[in-house]
Design an enzyme around this catalytic site. Sequence first.
Site, PDB file in Angstrom:
ATOM      1  N   SER A 113       0.800  -1.213   0.000  1.00  0.00           N
ATOM      2  CA  SER A 113       0.000   0.000   0.000  1.00  0.00           C
ATOM      3  C   SER A 113       0.840   1.274   0.000  1.00  0.00           C
ATOM      4  CB  SER A 113      -0.950  -0.041   1.193  1.00  0.00           C
ATOM      5  OG  SER A 113      -1.853   1.014   1.131  1.00  0.00           O
ATOM      6  N   HIS A 114       0.715   2.059   1.058  1.00  0.00           N
ATOM      7  CA  HIS A 114       1.362   3.372   1.126  1.00  0.00           C
ATOM      8  C   HIS A 114       2.794   3.286   1.637  1.00  0.00           C
ATOM      9  CE1 HIS A 114      -0.583   2.170   4.763  1.00  0.00           C
ATOM     10  NE2 HIS A 114       0.225   2.942   5.448  1.00  0.00           N
ATOM     11  N   ASP A 278      -2.581   6.339  -3.445  1.00  0.00           N
ATOM     12  CA  ASP A 278      -1.408   5.709  -2.833  1.00  0.00           C
ATOM     13  C   ASP A 278      -0.835   4.587  -3.702  1.00  0.00           C
ATOM     14  OD1 ASP A 278      -3.445   3.873  -2.474  1.00  0.00           O
ATOM     15  OD2 ASP A 278      -2.579   3.085  -0.628  1.00  0.00           O
ATOM     16  N   ASP A 280      -1.174   1.365  -4.055  1.00  0.00           N
ATOM     17  CA  ASP A 280      -2.046   0.395  -4.717  1.00  0.00           C
ATOM     18  C   ASP A 280      -3.398   0.983  -5.122  1.00  0.00           C
ATOM     19  OD1 ASP A 280      -2.680   0.647  -2.018  1.00  0.00           O
ATOM     20  OD2 ASP A 280      -3.623  -1.323  -1.945  1.00  0.00           O
ATOM     21  N   ASP A 282      -5.887   2.521  -3.494  1.00  0.00           N
ATOM     22  CA  ASP A 282      -7.142   2.474  -2.739  1.00  0.00           C
ATOM     23  C   ASP A 282      -7.349   3.699  -1.855  1.00  0.00           C
ATOM     24  OD1 ASP A 282      -5.208   1.761  -0.930  1.00  0.00           O
ATOM     25  OD2 ASP A 282      -6.176  -0.096  -0.266  1.00  0.00           O
ATOM     26  N   ARG A 283      -6.286   4.482  -1.628  1.00  0.00           N
ATOM     27  CA  ARG A 283      -6.459   5.679  -0.793  1.00  0.00           C
ATOM     28  C   ARG A 283      -6.688   6.921  -1.650  1.00  0.00           C
ATOM     29  NH1 ARG A 283      -2.624   5.567   4.510  1.00  0.00           N
ATOM     30  NH2 ARG A 283      -3.217   3.470   5.148  1.00  0.00           N
ATOM     31  N   LYS A 377     -11.519  -0.036  -0.428  1.00  0.00           N
ATOM     32  CA  LYS A 377     -11.618   1.403  -0.605  1.00  0.00           C
ATOM     33  C   LYS A 377     -11.083   1.732  -1.992  1.00  0.00           C
ATOM     34  CE  LYS A 377      -7.446   1.907   2.143  1.00  0.00           C
ATOM     35  NZ  LYS A 377      -7.231   1.332   3.456  1.00  0.00           N
ATOM     36  N   ARG A 497      -0.439   5.612  16.928  1.00  0.00           N
ATOM     37  CA  ARG A 497      -1.302   6.612  16.297  1.00  0.00           C
ATOM     38  C   ARG A 497      -2.174   7.240  17.379  1.00  0.00           C
ATOM     39  NH1 ARG A 497      -0.077   5.373  11.258  1.00  0.00           N
ATOM     40  NH2 ARG A 497      -0.408   3.319  10.327  1.00  0.00           N
TER      41      ARG A 497
HETATM   42  C1  G1P Z   1      -3.594   1.727   8.292  1.00  0.00           C
HETATM   43  C2  G1P Z   1      -4.801   2.612   8.496  1.00  0.00           C
HETATM   44  C3  G1P Z   1      -6.069   1.813   8.305  1.00  0.00           C
HETATM   45  C4  G1P Z   1      -6.067   1.154   6.929  1.00  0.00           C
HETATM   46  C5  G1P Z   1      -4.790   0.348   6.752  1.00  0.00           C
HETATM   47  C6  G1P Z   1      -4.671  -0.206   5.348  1.00  0.00           C
HETATM   48  O1  G1P Z   1      -3.597   0.686   9.239  1.00  0.00           O
HETATM   49  O2  G1P Z   1      -4.777   3.206   9.771  1.00  0.00           O
HETATM   50  O3  G1P Z   1      -7.182   2.644   8.459  1.00  0.00           O
HETATM   51  O4  G1P Z   1      -7.172   0.320   6.774  1.00  0.00           O
HETATM   52  O5  G1P Z   1      -3.647   1.172   7.004  1.00  0.00           O
HETATM   53  O6  G1P Z   1      -4.633   0.805   4.380  1.00  0.00           O
HETATM   54  P1  G1P Z   1      -2.736   0.740  10.592  1.00  0.00           P
HETATM   55  O7  G1P Z   1      -1.298   0.958  10.188  1.00  0.00           O
HETATM   56  O8  G1P Z   1      -3.240   1.907  11.374  1.00  0.00           O
HETATM   57  O9  G1P Z   1      -2.983  -0.578  11.271  1.00  0.00           O
HETATM   58 ZN    ZN Z   2      -3.415   1.252  -0.166  1.00  0.00          ZN
END
Ligand code: G1P
Ligand code: ZN
Length: 544
Positions: A113-114, A278, A280, A282-283, A377, A497
Amino acid sequence: MQIVSIPTHPYTDQNPGTSGLRKKVTVFQQPDYLENFVQAIFDSLEDYSGKTLVLGGDGRYFNRPAIQTIIKMAAANGFGELIIGQGGLLSTPAASNLIRKNKAFGGLILSASHNPGGRDEDFGIKYNVSNGGPAPESHTDAFYKRSLTISSYKIAEIEDTDIDRIGSRHIENFKITVIDPVADYAELMQSIFDFGLLKQSIGSGFITLLFDAMHAITGPYAKRILVDMLGATPDSVINAEPLEDFGGHHPDPNLAHAQELAARMFSPTAPTLGAASDGDGDRNMITGSNIFVTPSDSLAIMAANARLIPAYAYGLSGVARSMPTSQAVDRVAASYNIPCYETPTGWKFFGNLLDAGKITLCGEESFGTGSNHVREKDGLWAVLFWLNLIARKRQSVADIVHEHWRKFGRDIYSRHDYEAIESSVANSIVERLRSQLPELPSQAFGEFIVKYADEFSYEDPVDGSVSKNQGIRIGFENGSRIIFRLSGTGTVGATLRIYLEKFEVDASSHDQDAQVSLSELIKLAEQLCEVKKRTGRTEPTVIT
Ligand code: G1P
Ligand code: ZN
């Protein structure tokens, strides 16, 4: 097709987190590491013989070799067909759509992902089930359990597949189909939004836009949809070429990481809408000329105006948000008399609610919004939603946001992340918070009187499953909240967080800077958790 069984030894760290298994590339490159996890997934699934699996990733480093390995393992384990995005590319929402559209058994999405990509950065793998959504905890727990006892994996001795060539090929009864990764997704978007109106609004210059693909997966999707189909100028999409290391940046759409976009949006020449997605896809981050829309507000505004979008013209069955997401959408749901569900962090918790038709829209504060069109998402969907709103309302982003706040009040919101804390220190912070919970209710901290203090636990209203310890919540009499939780997606140490939220009805205070408005809560959060004191940090790593 020669199928061989290779003896292997378990790794003990293959426990999927909030969204799949994420580790450093170097961890995935250990002998049999990827193979073990993929086999653990296949071993935990039942009755997939001859069925279809969707496969693709965000193009980060290690995507291509991983895809070749998975093709050979899927063939050996008896799947009937693999549908693969050309070049091994598929955005997460596009993969979700393909699983649903093709009635596939499931899908494997390769992404962290990100998180940054590259030789020394992160890789990830996630399994999605037949509804197109992330595997629920019952599945991911089974994958982990199986990974601890695995002793062999099955692989077919076949040549590497040319994943850059669109088309189907057969190896005996096994079919490999390489498809255009964008076409089905673009068609889905066209069925949701008013493309005619969007084309007109962009063509006439009423809407100008800037989309930052962050050198990640959405580049090809944004070019096809925004430029080719809707007529935006080619320079409306920046950083459009997917790169294995995302150009060395965090492919995370927020003001801290999408700097080029932020600079343009807060300048006199800002376009109508600025957005980013992001790794992949989805964000999403939404900004307007000189305004940033928090993801929590974005969700609430979408819910309040959904009837203006063709696919949601008949209204919403309900909405849902993750627990730390602000309560802005709750106010919309209350005023429309529709249910609003509060789920733990992670998209997988929305799946049952969407399948059961209990909700139409859902979102998370972490730049995630989506609807019942897929089970993930969806970044570009959110961008198109906003474009469609602007076109229908004929208002600027700032006007839409201010109008919303005047009607519903503003939930002033911010998240402070402390990344890469030593795990033992992070655990001591959580322990300290936990130990204070019983004595907090009814204590007063200035204007903030504690109403409740607990650890969030969720009972799924559809299947009754219970998920405990989903974050520490401290709620105040005036509706404000402070929430603490440890990230489940990081790969180095622990990330704390802190989610801060305060409700403001008074329109004359709506333009205040969130950090200023929240300063008392920020101080109180430190008093309660002592993250600065215990880590020696002076400020959060990232503020969103
Ligand atoms: C984070 C985000 C969460 C999201 C996830 C995947 O997870 O806070 O909302 O669903 O990335 O994109 P976290 O690192 O907080 O567990
Ligand atoms: Zn993502």
